[in-house]
Scaffold this motif. Structure first.
Motif, mmCIF file in Angstrom:
data_model
loop_
_atom_site.group_PDB
_atom_site.id
_atom_site.type_symbol
_atom_site.label_atom_id
_atom_site.label_comp_id
_atom_site.label_asym_id
_atom_site.label_seq_id
_atom_site.Cartn_x
_atom_site.Cartn_y
_atom_site.Cartn_z
ATOM 1 N N GLN A 112 30.191 27.095 -14.544
ATOM 2 C CA GLN A 112 29.511 26.818 -13.274
ATOM 3 C C GLN A 112 28.252 25.998 -13.520
ATOM 4 O O GLN A 112 27.947 25.058 -12.791
ATOM 5 N N GLY A 113 27.509 26.371 -14.557
ATOM 6 C CA GLY A 113 26.295 25.625 -14.858
ATOM 7 C C GLY A 113 26.586 24.182 -15.240
ATOM 8 O O GLY A 113 25.952 23.247 -14.754
ATOM 9 N N LEU A 114 27.576 23.995 -16.098
ATOM 10 C CA LEU A 114 27.888 22.646 -16.569
ATOM 11 C C LEU A 114 28.405 21.767 -15.439
ATOM 12 O O LEU A 114 28.041 20.594 -15.326
ATOM 13 N N LEU B 8 22.290 26.472 -22.934
ATOM 14 C CA LEU B 8 22.096 26.862 -24.330
ATOM 15 C C LEU B 8 23.022 28.040 -24.580
ATOM 16 O O LEU B 8 22.959 29.045 -23.877
ATOM 17 N N TYR B 9 23.904 27.902 -25.549
ATOM 18 C CA TYR B 9 24.887 28.949 -25.826
ATOM 19 C C TYR B 9 24.727 29.414 -27.263
ATOM 20 O O TYR B 9 24.745 28.609 -28.181
ATOM 21 N N ARG C 67 23.582 18.067 -22.733
ATOM 22 C CA ARG C 67 23.722 19.151 -21.760
ATOM 23 C C ARG C 67 23.928 20.504 -22.396
ATOM 24 O O ARG C 67 23.581 21.520 -21.805
ATOM 25 N N VAL C 68 24.581 20.513 -23.549
ATOM 26 C CA VAL C 68 24.945 21.788 -24.154
ATOM 27 C C VAL C 68 24.408 21.863 -25.562
ATOM 28 O O VAL C 68 24.657 20.990 -26.377
ATOM 29 N N ASN C 69 23.686 22.923 -25.819
ATOM 30 C CA ASN C 69 23.199 23.156 -27.161
ATOM 31 C C ASN C 69 23.825 24.463 -27.648
ATOM 32 O O ASN C 69 23.686 25.501 -26.996
ATOM 33 N N CYS C 70 24.556 24.391 -28.775
ATOM 34 C CA CYS C 70 25.209 25.608 -29.282
ATOM 35 C C CYS C 70 24.505 26.082 -30.547
ATOM 36 O O CYS C 70 24.201 25.280 -31.427
ATOM 37 N N VAL C 71 24.281 27.362 -30.622
ATOM 38 C CA VAL C 71 23.564 27.926 -31.764
ATOM 39 C C VAL C 71 24.392 29.074 -32.351
ATOM 40 O O VAL C 71 24.832 29.956 -31.621
ATOM 41 N N GLY C 72 24.583 29.033 -33.654
ATOM 42 C CA GLY C 72 25.268 30.147 -34.308
ATOM 43 C C GLY C 72 24.243 31.165 -34.775
ATOM 44 O O GLY C 72 23.209 30.795 -35.327
#
Lengths: 354, 265
Positions: free
Chosen positions: A69-71, A78-79, A161-166
């Protein structure tokens, strides 16, 4: 929840004339708050925590819808996840439900139609209707329904738009805290206006493979600082965590930290007794409980009319939440729980699509 | 019901999905976990040899038994080990787990076992162990998109030498590796805090618990009244399995342990 009337009391903040927001998906609400629509009431500028069930992945369904929904509405994301490849999860995000699906539902009542939109807004439709409609004409219709079988188009996943962090390999939560701080700093809330809203999704914060999972106080401290940061930003944070992996005292503390607290639960398969008790058991995959709902800038509590929802996958594609209303015991006729599993009309008035 | 578990392991995981993972859990009240482990190991080996399983090979991570034990076990079950180089490999974490004898090979290990097994001489380094398992597994299945299965004969032993988070990390990473078809491990639940058991249940897609046949008899003083019940606990057991299904529901099954399973000692 849809039938709750807004309460106005001397504790409500007076709303000065605030022009309706120009930012898609952001609305002015009562008590001087700005609402980022995430499809669920009172989540905005707040910390939402979802207690996972160790035996079912239903929290992932909620996260997928939240992130999609956000995208789809251009809100940066930020995920953070404990998996080796967090970016891989983006491939499982659902696409907005097709127009064909929407048309088939047009036959339903006007009341339901209003509820399908971010339903909190229904309360404020009166004064803000014209502006809201103009936004709908220009931009993507505000989307609350997603097709789980159709993956989201890749152009939504740009790195801007999307930042993914492990979070599995980090020694502690310092790196994640820094990511969150810099993300939220970009979405600082200024008085009277608001920049583009953002969303943070943190999956399984205390997952056992993370080194920080046995650092109780560090995790609590991280949550506290994140909550403080999100208050002064135009963002919403959703954190999922499995309470079975925390000590009882830690679980209680985490629950207290949450502005909004939900839990998901698995249901047993082929359970005849449950099938008798709940109508629609065949279609259910799990249960959602609402324990607490955020109330910002007000002392008026939010009394929920229903706290338990069944999680269903309609046609295995669309996530549907339905109020679980058991029939009250009717002394006169002798009928008891289970004979009418859902109240008449509950499937209409109580349907929560998001 | 044990066969249902074995079939689930045999069928493996779908593309992009984590591999099915089984926890076999027992306690001293009903210490038959190892028998169940051996049964599952044998069944999976049969499936692999018959070409009926998704996996083409099996890596056994042996902490609590020597490799020769597994060679003998499979021999007794009629599994031909002449061609065993192709499909099975045993990582020996039993003989010299901390590398004390790393300058000489233990002469007691039979030649057959040693050609099937390799030593792991630092069980504290789970990153290294992970690499070893993957390397051995790939060695069994060769290039291509085939997969292999993993059996860990005791995570209770594994956690003696490493932290809970690193054990959880290696199990989670193995599950999510593209070439791992299925994985199963044994746990003696009363050796650990509840948290560790909860962690393993969280990481598994199936939890098989072995419980005493007469729950009430365990822990009580031995007297004539409950003696027969206690005796029964040493010959029989109950088996509870919780399957996490793909649709998010949980399937619960219960049965008695079959006698033949108990004879596999």
């Amino acid at each position: 929840m849809a039938t709750t009337k807004p309460r106005l009391s001397s504790f409500s903040r007076n709303l000065s004339a605030v022009s309706s927001s120009q930012t898609p998906g952001v609305k002015c609400g009562p008590n001087g708050t700005m609402f980022v629509s995430s499809g669920i009431a009172d989540l905005d500028r707040s910390l939402v925590m979802v207690m996972e069930d160790a035996e079912a992945p239903h929290h992932m369904l909620l996260l997928r819808n939240f992130m999609s929904q956000g995208l789809v509405h251009g809100q940066p994301l930020l995920y953070a996840s404990p998996s080796k490849d967090p970016r891989g999860f983006l491939g499982t995000l659902p696409s907005p439900a097709s127009l064909k699906h929407d048309k088939s539902r047009d036959r339903e009542s006007e009341q339901e139609k209003g509820l399908r939109i971010a339903w909190q807004y229904k309360k404020y439709m009166g004064e803000n209707q014209p502006n809201f409609d103009s936004h709908r004409d220009n931009k993507q219709d505000y989307c609350n329904e997603f097709d789980l079988r159709k993956p989201l188009e890749r152009h939504y996943f740009t790195r801007q738009r999307v930042n993914c962090v492990g979070i599995q390999d980090s020694k502690n939560l310092a790196a994640l805290q820094e990511h969150c701080a810099s993300f939220l700093a970009q979405h600082q809330r200024n008085d009277g206006s608001c920049a583009l809203a953002g969303r943070i999704a943190i999956q399984s914060l205390c997952a056992p493979q993370c080194e920080h999972s046995n650092m109780d106080w560090e995790m609590l401290s991280f949550i506290k600082s994140l909550k403080g940061m999100v208050r002064s930003s135009n963002a919403v944070v959703v954190i999922t965590f499995p309470p079975s992996l925390l000590s009882l005292s830690s679980t209680k503390r985490w629950q207290h930290m949450a502005d909004t607290l939900l839990s998901v639960a698995a249901i047993p398969d082929e359970d005849k007794e449950l099938a008798k008790l709940l109508s629609g058991y065949q279609d259910m995959v799990g249960l959602l409980n609402v324990h607490k709902v955020a109330r910002l800038n007000t002392q008026v509590p939010f009394i929920l009319e229903a706290t338990t929802f069944s999680i269903k996958l309609q046609k295995r594609r669309f996530l549907v939440l339905e109020c679980l209303n058991q029939a009250p015991v009717d002394g006169s006729s002798g009928s008891s729980y289970g004979t009418s599993g859902s109240c008449s009309g509950s499937s209409k008035a109580g349907t929560l699509d998001f | 019901m044990a066969d249902t578990i074995c079939r689930t392991l045999r069928d493996g995981g779908l593309e992009g999905e984590h591999a099915p993972a089984l926890t076999i859990k027992d306690s001293k009240a009903s210490p038959f976990g190892f028998d169940v482990f051996n049964y599952v190991l044998t069944q999976l080996s049969n499936y692999i040899l018959a070409g009926k399983s998704q996996s083409r090979g099996l890596v056994v991570v042996a902490y609590s038994r020597s490799p020769s034990f597994y060679v003998d076990l499979l021999k007794r079950r009629g599994i031909d080990i002449a061609s065993s180089h192709d499909w099975i490999h045993i990582l020996d974490c039993y003989t010299d787990p901390l590398g004390w004898k790393n300058w000489l090979i233990d002469k007691d290990i039979s030649q057959e076992a040693s050609s099937l097994s390799s030593f792991c001489q630092d069980v504290r380094n789970l990153d290294k162990l992970y690499s070893l398992i993957i390397e051995q597994g790939k060695g069994l299945i060769g290039q291509g998109k085939d997969r292999f299965s993993i059996a860990i004969d005791s995570v209770s032993e594994m956690v003696r030498h490493a932290s809970i988070s690193s054990v959880a990390g290696i199990l989670s990473n193995l599950r999510s590796h593209d070439q791992v078809s299925s994985i199963f491990w044994l746990l003696h639940s009363d050796l650990h805090e509840i948290k560790f058991t909860s962690v393993l249940e969280y990481l598994s897609s199936m939890v098989a618990s072995v419980e005493p046949f007469n729950q009430a008899a365990f822990g009580q003083r031995v007297d004539l009244e409950n003696l027969s019940m206690l005796e029964q606990n040493f010959r029989k057991g109950k088996f509870h399995v919780r399957f996490k299904r793909r649709n998010g529901r949980v399937r619960v099954m219960a049965s008695n342990l079959h006698q033949f399973c108990l004879k596999m000692k």
